[in-house]
Structure formats: C-alpha cells, structure tokens
Design a protein around this motif. Structure first.
Motif, PDB file in Angstrom:
ATOM      1  N   TYR A  91      26.951 -14.743  33.417  1.00 53.21           N
ATOM      2  CA  TYR A  91      25.459 -15.275  32.797  1.00 53.21           C
ATOM      3  C   TYR A  91      25.454 -16.488  33.301  1.00 53.21           C
ATOM      4  CZ  TYR A  91      21.780 -16.570  29.375  1.00 53.21           C
ATOM      5  OH  TYR A  91      20.689 -16.786  28.763  1.00 53.21           O
ATOM      6  N   GLN A  92      24.320 -16.778  34.260  1.00 55.69           N
ATOM      7  CA  GLN A  92      24.088 -18.231  34.879  1.00 55.69           C
ATOM      8  C   GLN A  92      23.180 -18.977  33.934  1.00 55.69           C
ATOM      9  OE1 GLN A  92      21.782 -17.860  38.345  1.00 55.69           O
ATOM     10  NE2 GLN A  92      21.459 -20.317  38.512  1.00 55.69           N
ATOM     11  N   VAL A  93      23.734 -20.021  33.731  1.00 53.83           N
ATOM     12  CA  VAL A  93      23.169 -21.121  32.983  1.00 53.83           C
ATOM     13  C   VAL A  93      22.450 -22.188  33.809  1.00 53.83           C
ATOM     14  CG1 VAL A  93      23.388 -22.930  30.953  1.00 53.83           C
ATOM     15  CG2 VAL A  93      24.323 -20.797  30.751  1.00 53.83           C
ATOM     16  N   TYR A  94      21.317 -22.546  33.937  1.00 50.09           N
ATOM     17  CA  TYR A  94      20.696 -23.554  34.651  1.00 50.09           C
ATOM     18  C   TYR A  94      20.554 -24.515  33.643  1.00 50.09           C
ATOM     19  CZ  TYR A  94      17.812 -25.608  38.321  1.00 50.09           C
ATOM     20  OH  TYR A  94      17.187 -26.462  39.067  1.00 50.09           O
ATOM     21  N   PRO A  95      21.597 -25.561  33.646  1.00 51.50           N
ATOM     22  CA  PRO A  95      21.472 -26.419  32.661  1.00 51.50           C
ATOM     23  C   PRO A  95      20.333 -27.331  32.212  1.00 51.50           C
ATOM     24  CG  PRO A  95      23.826 -26.726  33.760  1.00 51.50           C
ATOM     25  CD  PRO A  95      22.546 -25.698  34.465  1.00 51.50           C
ATOM     26  N   ARG A  96      19.664 -27.767  33.425  1.00 47.04           N
ATOM     27  CA  ARG A  96      18.490 -28.622  32.881  1.00 47.04           C
ATOM     28  C   ARG A  96      17.487 -27.680  32.204  1.00 47.04           C
ATOM     29  NH1 ARG A  96      17.461 -32.615  37.092  1.00 47.04           N
ATOM     30  NH2 ARG A  96      15.207 -32.733  36.422  1.00 47.04           N
ATOM     31  N   SER A  97      17.354 -26.620  32.078  1.00 46.20           N
ATOM     32  CA  SER A  97      16.349 -25.784  31.451  1.00 46.20           C
ATOM     33  C   SER A  97      16.712 -24.824  30.221  1.00 46.20           C
ATOM     34  CB  SER A  97      15.811 -24.846  32.474  1.00 46.20           C
ATOM     35  OG  SER A  97      14.898 -25.545  33.287  1.00 46.20           O
ATOM     36  N   PHE A  98      18.161 -25.264  29.814  1.00 47.49           N
ATOM     37  CA  PHE A  98      18.766 -24.297  28.743  1.00 47.49           C
ATOM     38  C   PHE A  98      18.424 -24.917  27.572  1.00 47.49           C
ATOM     39  CE2 PHE A  98      22.128 -21.873  26.915  1.00 47.49           C
ATOM     40  CZ  PHE A  98      21.811 -20.617  26.945  1.00 47.49           C
TER      41      PHE A  98
END
Length: 547
Positions: free
Chosen positions: A11-18
């Motif tokens: 599961y890819q987490v895009y940290p800026r937008s989580f």
C-alpha cells in the motif's frame, strides 16, 4: 516468512497527503501512525512510504539533501522509529523510497563536487566539458523539460540532471558513489526498515562516451509530443548494462537482512517489461520491479495479456509488481473511465483484476475509496512538470490531493489548517467515514477482495495461462499444484458472454464475482462484469468465444 513479498500487496502512502497531525496542511509521520489501523484493516502486507528524508521539496521530496535525516515537515527519526514499530505490531512491513539516481543540489556531496575538478567528490556527479562552440556534449533532454545539461561557471563544465536542474545525477561509474549509496541503505536497514522502493532504478548509469540518443520515429500524421523527452529513444542516457552489477550489490546487502525486499521503478517506454524481467531474474538482483505499462491509457485484453506473457517469457524466474495507479499518473478510475458505465463498477473490476494477476501488487492510497483524479486550476498546481507543460500536461498534482477521512466539508479531517493541495467535492463525497458505514462501498469491497485473495494462495503464487478470446474479454487460468482458478473479465461497458466448457455439474461462481451469471455452459458478463471460478487442478475447463 522471508518471501512475504512474493505475491504480497503493498500500500503506497504519499505522506504529504495522508494525514496532517499539526495543522500545517501537510501530512506527516504522526499522522500516518494515527491512521495505521485503516491500512491494517484493508488486509495489505506492507506500506511503501514515498520520500520522507530531508529535502528542499522542489520535487516533493524526490530531491534529497540528506539521506539519513527525516525532513522536519514530516517529523523526526524518533517518529519514524515509532511508525515502524507500530506498523510491525499490526503485522505490516514498511519499505521506504530510496531516491539515489540523483540528489538535491543542496546535498553536501554536490556542494563539494561543484567547487572544483580536484576535490574529494569531484567525480561523484556526472560532469562533462562543453563542445567547442560552448553547447552541451550531446542531445539528451530532461524529463521535466530542457536539456539534461546545466552549466557550472566554477568548474566550467556541464553537470547532468535527468529531472530538475536542482536534481544533479550521481555518477554510478564511480565505485565510491556506489559504496556511499549502499551505506545509506544499510543505515535504514539497521533501523528496522523492511526494504526499499528504488526510484528510477534504470537511470543509475549513463553511457560514458556520452553518445547522443536516436530519434523516436513518429508517424507523419501524428502531432509532436508534449515534451521533447518523448521524441527520443533513450538508448544512451539510461538503462545501461552496467546497472545489473550494481543491482547485484544491492541484493547482496539486502540478503544480509532476512525478510527484506526491493521493488525497482523502471521508467522506460521502449523496453519496460524487458528491463523488469532482467532486473529481477537469477535470484541475485532485485526482488521485484514495476513499470508503466499498466499506468497508461490502454485498457484492452491484448495489452494486459501481451505485457504479462512477455515478462514471464523473458524472465521466467523474475517477479513483477503490478499497479494501476500511483503518485506519478492520473488515477485509473479517471484514466479508464471511457471503458465503464460508472466509476464504482470500474473501481471494483480493476481491483479484482490487479489482485488476480501473477505477481505482487501495489495499491495507491485512495484507490480503496475509488477516488477519481482531482481537477485543479493552474494557480493551484505545485508540480514542476505540470507548471511547465500546462495545459497539455497538467502534471501529477491531480492524483496527489489529500485523503478525505471524515464526513462533511473539505478537507474532511485531513488537516485543521489549509491543505497543501485542495480536497474538492468529488473526492470529499467519497470520504472514509461515509464508506466505512456502507457495506456496499468501494472501501468494503477492497477489504472483501483482499481477504478473499489471501484465502486463495493460487492468486498470489500460481502460474498464469491466458485463453485466446476476442476483445473485450480477458480470461486466464491461475494454478498451483493444489488448486486452480478461472478468472474472466469483461473490459467494456457493454454486456458480453463467453462459453465455459468442462466444468463439473453444480459449479458456482466465487462470491466476489460481480455482474456475472453462469448458466449451463454460458457465462454472461454485464458491463465491467467479472467472474472467478474455482476448479480442480486436473480440470480441462476452457473458456471460448460464443459461436
């Protein structure tokens, strides 16, 4: 299980937008920690964290200025340690982006390298003399526009940057650079990370003779590409044979940490599948690779079949990691919308499809909500690619907008401040809280299909063989020594039917099948319908076009 990654779901987490925890409008590590239960509830195996190391953020973290420090935007090393521990406690692995083909121009290595031609790191980046007329040494274009070559007045040389001017490329022909990169990886492995997603893995080496690339032939009746980058075959600027030996060094390091893994991003439009197979074959290179073959606009049975068949024909012992969306491309529910009556049916079907292919799977945050691409105004953009090539190429911001968590108005619990990118109504209405309460939601389906996949190891590990059917039907057989499954997909918004022969009397569709009816020897598939049929390994069941 040391090979958890084989057939695993990332599961890819895009940290800026989580999830933002401090009200500055940018997601961070404490925010991810607060939402780990959501990720765990999906039934995935691993989290991939997009870049969180120190960076000027010119390319949203893909321009690293310190490989061993967390960017203050996201938190601290202590926050990272907590995240890894909390993820592990929930049975989740954690892999992190390693962006090592290039650095930021603010990295200490480049600051030293650009000072002179004789300093200790003078050869850590790719430097080249100008041609006699002062022009760059060859015709290579940068992905984000312009030449890959930027003049440095101090050294009186050009340096190479495949992306932004502020992202100079490291010189992997220098063994000291390779050693330094491996030391960075060791730092994180010793800190407990479970592996790496290797950004632009085929960009590490360049042709040392700096030969110019040939043209990419374009039919005369077609318009020129949006970006000059697409007008070349990148024969010499990337994907060089020396890359394999370095990838073997990466694997040797990872093998010292049992249970860790690697997944390489192959960015090459001409030989993506070939490189994916090459980079994962032999047991001494990368564990997995993904390319952009299923991240484009093509949505046909022939395309899916040809790419998968080609991969395993070239690298029968290699291993792919398939994905339909990520942080670099428009979300697939929007990209493939013309092939469906409605986004919800497409979201379900594509989840069922990617989770039944042979290989591992990467899901991008928000897929489980069926999020469409966000339509943004030019003044809302942050992505340098979109800003440069607008409006023909709107960049990557549309797939990077924040996750809507709570019911109500935007930004739906993502932040108490102003989000770095806006949450707009089409995304807001698909928030987690609303879907959590709806057993018929996309979110509920993702949890169901992921649990069902885990209950059927044949889908994670089985061989794959395709049936020869007319468009738009994609059908294949997955099989291990102990079980087999027929998988049939109608990739269109129109009803279709196929003949299924050789089934035992009373054979039923698996419960995750949708918009499908099996009657006698016919399988009727509604718009974007699909069916799974469990069969014996010895079964001679076949699928064919109706006469």
């Amino acid at each position: 299980m040391t090979q958890w990654w084989r057939g695993g779901v990332i599961y890819q987490v895009y940290p800026r937008s989580f999830q933002d925890s401090n009200g500055d409008g940018i997601g961070d590590l404490p925010g991810i920690i607060a939402r780990l239960d959501h990720i765990a509830s999906l039934g995935v195996d691993c989290i991939w964290l997009s870049p969180i190391t120190k960076s000027p953020q010119a390319d949203m973290g893909y321009d690293v200025s310190d490989y061993c420090e967390i960017d203050p935007l996201f938190g601290s090393l202590e926050d990272f340690d907590t995240l890894v521990a909390q993820a592990h406690a929930r049975g989740l692995k954690v892999i992190m982006d390693q962006v090592v083909s290039h650095t930021s121009d603010q990295h200490a290595w480049f600051k030293e390298s650009r000072l002179s031609r004789t300093n200790a790191r003078a050869d850590w980046y790719v430097w080249a003399d100008p041609l006699p007329d002062g022009s760059p040494p060859n015709n290579w274009p940068a992905v984000f526009g312009g030449s890959v070559w930027e003049w440095n007045g101090t050294r009186r040389q050009y340096y190479l940057h495949n992306f932004l001017i502020s992202q100079p490329d490291l010189n992997f022909h220098n063994p000291a650079v390779q050693d330094a990169v491996l030391d960075v990886m060791r730092f994180w492995l010793e800190r407990g990370v479970d592996g790496f997603r290797l950004d632009t893995v085929n960009y590490y080496f360049h042709d040392q003779q700096l030969r110019s690339n040939p043209a990419n032939p374009i039919e005369e009746h077609l318009p020129l590409a949006t970006s000059p980058y697409e007008m070349q075959i990148h024969q010499f600027s990337k994907s060089q044979p020396e890359n394999l030996d370095f990838l073997r060094r990466v694997r040797t390091l990872l093998d010292q940490f049992p249970g860790t893994t690697s997944v390489g991003e192959v960015g090459d439009s001409h030989q993506s599948v070939e490189l994916m197979a090459q980079y994962t074959s032999g047991g001494d290179t990368l564990h997995m690779c993904y390319g952009f073959d299923f991240l484009g606009h093509e949505f046909t049975a022939e395309h899916f079949r040809s790419r998968i068949d080609k991969f395993f024909a070239i690298g029968p012992d290699g291993w792919p990691c398939w994905s339909f969306s990520n942080h670099d491309v428009p979300r697939h529910v929007t990209r493939w919308a013309e092939h469906a009556l409605n986004p919800r049916d497409l979201a379900d079907q594509t989840a069922a499809l990617v989770l039944s292919l042979r290989g591992s799977v990467c899901l991008y945050q928000g897929e489980e909500l069926g999020l469409p691409e966000t339509e943004l105004l030019f003044e809302e953009l942050t992505d340098p690619r979109g800003i440069r090539f607008w409006p023909q190429d709107k960049g990557r911001d549309g797939c990077r907008t924040p996750i809507p968590w709570d019911e109500g108005n935007p930004p739906n619990g993502f932040t108490t401040g102003t989000p770095w990118l806006p949450v707009k109504p089409p995304q807001s209405m698909l928030n987690v809280a609303t879907q959590q309460a709806d057993p018929g939601s996309t979110l509920a389906f993702y949890r169901t299909i992921l649990a069902w996949r885990k209950a059927h190891p044949v889908l994670a590990l089985g061989d794959i063989g395709f049936f020869d059917l007319a468009e738009p039907i994609l059908a294949f057989r997955r099989a291990t020594e102990t079980g087999a499954m027929l998988c049939i997909f109608n990739l269109s918004p129109h009803e279709r039917a196929v003949a299924v022969s050789g089934l035992h009397e009373g054979t039923m569709l698996e419960p995750v099948s949708e918009r499908a009816v099996l009657a006698d020897a016919n399988l009727r598939l509604g718009p974007n319908g699909y069916a799974f049929i469990a069969i014996d390994v010895s079964s001679t069941a076949t699928i064919s076009d109706l006469a």
